[in-house]
Every structure is written in C-alpha cells, then in structure tokens.
Design an enzyme around this catalytic site. Structure first.
Site, short mmCIF file in Angstrom:
data_model
loop_
_atom_site.label_atom_id
_atom_site.label_comp_id
_atom_site.label_asym_id
_atom_site.label_seq_id
_atom_site.Cartn_x
_atom_site.Cartn_y
_atom_site.Cartn_z
N LYS A 144 -14.41 -19.77 -11.76
CA LYS A 144 -15.76 -19.00 -11.14
C LYS A 144 -15.70 -17.45 -12.32
CE LYS A 144 -16.18 -15.05 -8.81
NZ LYS A 144 -17.30 -14.48 -9.76
N GLU B 77 -2.78 -11.43 -10.25
CA GLU B 77 -3.40 -10.38 -12.06
C GLU B 77 -3.33 -9.78 -11.95
OE1 GLU B 77 -0.64 -11.26 -14.03
OE2 GLU B 77 -0.02 -13.00 -13.31
N CYS C 144 -6.67 -4.62 -19.04
CA CYS C 144 -5.31 -4.25 -17.93
C CYS C 144 -4.21 -3.61 -18.47
CB CYS C 144 -4.88 -5.62 -16.96
SG CYS C 144 -4.51 -7.15 -17.79
N GLU D 25 -6.20 3.46 -12.04
CA GLU D 25 -6.18 3.30 -13.42
C GLU D 25 -8.07 2.89 -13.83
OE1 GLU D 25 -7.39 -1.05 -12.63
OE2 GLU D 25 -6.04 -1.57 -14.79
P1 NAD Z 1 -13.30 -7.42 -9.71
O1 NAD Z 1 -11.56 -7.62 -8.94
O2 NAD Z 1 -14.24 -6.64 -9.11
O3 NAD Z 1 -13.84 -8.58 -9.88
C1 NAD Z 1 -12.68 -10.63 -10.16
C2 NAD Z 1 -13.34 -11.69 -10.50
O4 NAD Z 1 -13.65 -10.98 -8.71
C3 NAD Z 1 -14.84 -11.35 -10.55
O5 NAD Z 1 -14.85 -12.30 -11.20
C4 NAD Z 1 -15.56 -10.89 -9.42
O6 NAD Z 1 -17.00 -11.91 -9.08
C5 NAD Z 1 -14.62 -11.88 -8.49
N1 NAD Z 1 -15.30 -11.26 -6.37
C6 NAD Z 1 -15.52 -10.19 -6.08
N2 NAD Z 1 -15.06 -9.75 -5.03
C7 NAD Z 1 -14.75 -11.34 -4.74
C8 NAD Z 1 -14.06 -11.83 -2.92
N3 NAD Z 1 -14.86 -10.54 -2.49
N4 NAD Z 1 -13.87 -12.45 -3.64
C9 NAD Z 1 -13.53 -13.72 -4.21
N5 NAD Z 1 -14.02 -12.76 -5.83
C10 NAD Z 1 -14.42 -11.54 -6.12
O7 NAD Z 1 -12.82 -6.70 -11.18
P2 NAD Z 1 -13.28 -6.66 -12.17
O8 NAD Z 1 -13.74 -5.68 -12.66
O9 NAD Z 1 -14.20 -7.85 -12.98
O10 NAD Z 1 -12.19 -6.59 -14.00
C11 NAD Z 1 -10.86 -5.60 -14.30
C12 NAD Z 1 -9.67 -4.97 -13.44
O11 NAD Z 1 -9.26 -6.62 -13.46
C13 NAD Z 1 -8.84 -4.55 -13.93
O12 NAD Z 1 -8.35 -3.85 -12.55
C14 NAD Z 1 -7.72 -4.83 -14.59
O13 NAD Z 1 -6.57 -3.79 -14.62
C15 NAD Z 1 -8.48 -6.26 -14.05
N6 NAD Z 1 -7.02 -7.30 -15.13
C16 NAD Z 1 -6.18 -7.51 -14.84
C17 NAD Z 1 -5.39 -8.20 -15.89
C18 NAD Z 1 -4.37 -9.24 -15.81
O14 NAD Z 1 -3.51 -10.42 -15.96
N7 NAD Z 1 -3.25 -8.45 -14.57
C19 NAD Z 1 -6.17 -8.62 -16.68
C20 NAD Z 1 -7.32 -8.22 -16.98
C21 NAD Z 1 -8.29 -7.85 -15.92
#
Ligand code: NAD
Length: 498
Positions: A178, A253, A287, A388
């Site tokens: 997804k 992650e 991240c 962050e």
């Molecule tokens: P997000 O949490 O908003 O979304 C991540 C994913 O989760 C998307 O596909 C989104 O559609 C989905 N999602 C949203 N609501 C959900 C729910 N209720 N249940 C299940 N899935 C749901 O994150 P983002 O804004 O897309 O990405 C940025 C964040 O990701 C930052 O905090 C960043 O640090 C983190 N990140 C972490 C890593 C790592 O390896 N630690 C890598 C990249 C990004």
C-alpha cells in the site's frame, strides 16, 4: 506509461470507480490519475494474497525458481529505469539526478541482492543440545510468515517499497503493498514489471487509497500475518493498535531527529559538504535527515559561516531539470508546517542564517518550494530541536566537550541514525558506541547497503530492514526436535513405565 494507474490484484489490473488526480508538486499541473481502493477492494486484495499463499505454487517453488522470478523484477526495473526515474520525480518533486542515480538503481539492486542470497539466508540449522537428554536433535527451520502487508510513505516511494517487497518475496511470502496516496505511481508501475516477470497470480497485490480506511482493514484482518510499516509515529501507533486485534507481527520504521556531531578535529570542508547532503537531499524529507547538527564550540562560527554560504548556493527548481539540486516539497500542508516550525524557532530566540522563507522567484511560484534553511544557536529546549520537521531545515547547536555532544545527541525521543565528523577514527568509533541510534555514519552520510540492517531504537521503531537480520524479519522460526535415542527410551515416552 499511461496516465491512468489501475490497482493490481490477483494478477489483474483493476480499474475502480473512485479515482484521484495526481499533481506535479513543482508546478501544480495534473499529469496522472490513480484508481483508489475502498474497504471491499482491500478485502479482495487480502483474499487474493491469502489464496496465493495457501493454495498457489509460490510457497512450494524451488528456491532457485523463486530466485529467478525476483531477478526478473530487478531486471525489469533496470529496463524501465529512465521512465521510472522521471515518474518518481514528477510525482515527488525530487531532483531527477537523485531518482536516476539513487532511488531507481538501488531498488533494482535490493531485489537482486535478496534473490541472490535467499538460499543462504534460508538454510536450516541443526542445533546441538547440551542437556543430559543426549540424543535429542534440534533443527531450526525458516519459513515465510504468510501474507505480509507493506505500508510505505511518500518520501522514497519505489525504494522503500522495493526494500520491503524484495525481502518479503525472497522469504516466500505473498504481499499487499500500500503506497501513499500522494505518491503511488512508481509502485503501480512496478505492477506491470511484476506481471511481465510472470509471478503467479496473487503473490503481489498493490492498492492505494485512504490510509485510515485501508489501514484498518489490512492491519486488523486475521488472514494477514505481518505488517511492515514505514511512516510517521502518529500512524505507526494506530497500526500497532489494529495489529493487536489479532496479535500480528509488526515491523515499525518510524520518524527521526538525527544528530550529526562535528568535532573540532574534523576535516571542515568534508563535514560541511557531508552535512549539506545529510539535510538537504530529497528536500530534507528523509527519515535519517541530520536535522540537528552539533558543532564543537571552537569551530562553531567557521562551520556556520561555511555551511550557510554553501546552503545559499543550492539551486532550487523543477526536479525534471537535471541541474536542479533541490525540488519542491511534497505538498502545501507540509510547507505550511515547516514554515510554522521556522517561525517558532525565531520566537524562541534562534537565528535564521539562510532561507526560512517561500522563494519568490517567478519560476518557483506554482510549486511547493521552500528555501534551504539553516537555524543557528538552537538550544536543547527549543521545539525545533525536539520535533521531526521533515523538510529542508537544519538546527545547529554548539557544544563543549564530547560528553555534552553525546548527551545532546541522545536527548531525543527518536533514535534512528547519526553522523560523526572527525579525523580520529578510533575516537569517533568510541563515540559511536555511546550514541543511542540504530545507524551511525563516520565521516559520511546516507550509506545504505543491502548487506547492513537498518532500523531505529526508541520511538524510531523496532525491527530491521535489509541485511540478513532484515530479511529474517519476514520469516518465522520453527524448531523441530527429533528423539534420536535408541527406542526413544530415556525421554518422555516411557514416563508411565508402560
Ligand atoms: P504517514 O505515517 O502519514 O504515512 C505512511 C503510510 O501510512 C502511507 O502509505 C499512508 O497512506 C499510510 N496510512 C495513513 N493512515 C494510516 C492508517 N490509519 N493505517 C495504516 N496506514 C495508514 O507518513 P508519511 O507522511 O507518508 O511519511 C513521513 C514519515 O515517515 C516521517 O515521519 C518519516 O520519518 C517516516 N519515515 C521513516 C522511515 C524509516 O525507515 N524509519 C523512512 C521513511 C520515512
């Protein structure tokens, strides 16, 4: 590539009624449309993966056949690399130079690496038993988890999807990917590559749509065995809640607030140039971004001067121009959030030495651009030091002595990565041992290798991606005990003396 992107379920491209337009963040122009899944579509994706795992040929294929399928995916990515790089840039805004040389080839490399190593990683292990019950033999077997849901964020859409999918498939699982609704295009383009590679139906399913709606269905369903999630802490907590309904395995992650430590004996030019990459690549939307730079007091002023001067020279523009060094942010809401952080920092007494604003140049007006921003004199109590930001904004803080540097670095609730800049490698390694993060880079930044597991501690999550350790997350460990004593006499079987 077509401008309408259907979903991919059970080996078929699926057009749904509900669609969403995709806009280029560099100029606001619509350039694609994506089909959206609802709860019923998510349910059919789960069913497809479940049937493929329980009844399909995937699980029982010979490992070398599985390897060949995955190598075909790697090759498919390479064959379509130029198109995929353009698509990633159009969708995310990141410079084409980054998608061409980093995101796309690394995605292919990861599929190749896990294909080539799966036989070795999955080898059964015989364990010698040392108890007095001599004659028992233990065997450890690695099995796929089953159906694995892969949820990925918008910052590295194809790369993070590829990390997860390569490991999950190589381990023998069936998956539902997804991607974020903001950046689903390269993941959906991957569907065609997977189809062309001839994977059995239902082994890979790719759907996008409302995270809240699909997330709940995908993560709380009994037919799903594991969820590998990369994203924000806020959403990660919801995912953990859903998973608790049926006690399923997570990999989390999550976010970061990483610190780069610049020691007074550092090669200053290297530290400045490396630190620029550590915060401004991908518009700071990483991240692992070193969004805090801690600089030893003796060299603080020189560092600020050189760093600021170079940050000002970073060329903003449309990512499709190969000369662009920084593209737009992903959305207006992200830009608004970032601007508010800068304003808070100023209010709390920090000093903006570069950027901090929305650029006014005519050619940047239509996109979500934000200037590369350096905030100096940040102290540990300021909001920008703790939270962050996820954009091209770096906080620079002065420290005196190594103990203070370690204390400041470890004061964050996050614990994903860190950098140390010093000419004394041994001293840097000793400091690395004291830093509370899953990854530390010494005199470099962002070196990810398929061989090395990546993942954070504390609120940055748990579980690893990549390396043998990351791969094994996508397996379950079974122990099989065989009684090898003659007539199985000394063991439990004759307990009642019959
Ligand atoms: P997000 O949490 O908003 O979304 C991540 C994913 O989760 C998307 O596909 C989104 O559609 C989905 N999602 C949203 N609501 C959900 C729910 N209720 N249940 C299940 N899935 C749901 O994150 P983002 O804004 O897309 O990405 C940025 C964040 O990701 C930052 O905090 C960043 O640090 C983190 N990140 C972490 C890593 C790592 O390896 N630690 C890598 C990249 C990004």
């Amino acid at each position: 590539m077509s401008s309408l992107y259907p979903l991919f379920i059970n080996g078929e491209l699926l057009e749904t009624k509900q669609k969403e337009k995709i806009f280029n963040p560099a100029n606001g122009e619509e350039f694609a449309e994506v089909c959206l899944a609802d709860e019923a579509v998510a349910d059919s994706a789960i069913q497809s993966a479940r049937l493929a795992f329980d009844k399909g040929p995937w699980k029982n294929l010979g490992l070398s056949e599985r390897k060949d399928f995955i190598l075909k995916i790697a090759q498919g990515i390479l064959d379509n690399a130029a198109q995929l790089a353009q698509l990633e840039t159009l969708n995310t805004g990141k410079p084409l130079k980054e998608s061409t040389f980093m995101d796309i080839p690394s995605s292919a490399e990861t599929f190749k690496y896990f294909a080539e190593n799966l036989e070795q990683f999955l080898k059964a292990e015989e364990i010698k038993i040392s108890s007095q019950i001599a004659g028992a033999q233990g065997n450890l077997l690695r099995e796929p988890m089953g159906v694995v849901v892969l949820i990925v964020p918008w910052n590295y859409p194809l790369l993070i999807a590829s990390w997860k999918m390569a490991q999950a498939l190589a381990a023998g699982n069936c998956v539902i990917l997804k991607p974020s609704t903001l950046t689903p295009l390269t993941a959906l383009a991957l569907a065609k590559i997977i189809n062309d590679a001839g994977l059995p139906k239902g082994v890979v399913n790719i759907i996008t749509g409302s995270g809240d709606k699909l997330g709940k269905v995908l993560c709380s369903d009994k037919r799903v065995d594991m969820v590998s999630f990369t994203g924000s802490n806020e959403v990660g907590k919801k995912v953990l809640e859903y998973l608790s309904e049926n006690v399923k395995k997570p990999i989390m992650e999550l976010g970061g607030k990483s610190a780069g430590i610049v020691l007074k004996d550092a090669d200053l030019e290297l530290a400045v140039n490396g630190s620029l990459c550590s915060i401004f690549l991908n518009q700071g939307q990483m991240c692992t971004a070193m969004s805090r730079i801690l600089v030893e007091d003796e060299i603080y002023d020189r560092f600020i001067k050189d760093f600021t001067e170079k940050a000002r020279r970073i060329k903003l523009g449309d990512g499709m121009d190969f000369q662009t060094q920084m593209g737009p942010l992903i959305s207006e809401s992200q830009r608004k959030k970032i601007l508010e952080y800068v304003q808070k920092a100023v209010k709390e007494g920090a000093k903006v030495t570069c950027g901090g604003k929305i650029p006014q140049a005519q050619d940047l007006k239509k996109g979500f651009f934000f200037e590369p921003t350096v905030i100096a004199d940040v102290t540990k109590d300021m909001v920008v030091f703790k939270e962050e930001i996820f954009g091209p904004v770096v906080c620079v803080t002065k420290f005196s002595g190594i103990e203070e540097a370690v204390r400041l670095a470890n004061s964050s609730d996050f614990a994903l990565a860190g950098c140390i800049w010093s000419k004394d490698e041994e001293a840097a390694k000793r400091i690395a041992g004291k830093i509370d993060t899953g990854t530390i880079w010494i005199n470099t930044y962002g070196m990810f290798f398929n061989e090395l597991p990546f993942g954070g501690f504390k609120q940055s999550g748990f579980g690893k991606e990549l390396g043998k350790a990351g791969f094994l997350e996508y397996t379950r460990l079974k122990n099989v005990v065989v009684d090898k004593t003659e007539g199985a006499k000394p063991l439990i079987n004759y307990w009642y003396g019959f």
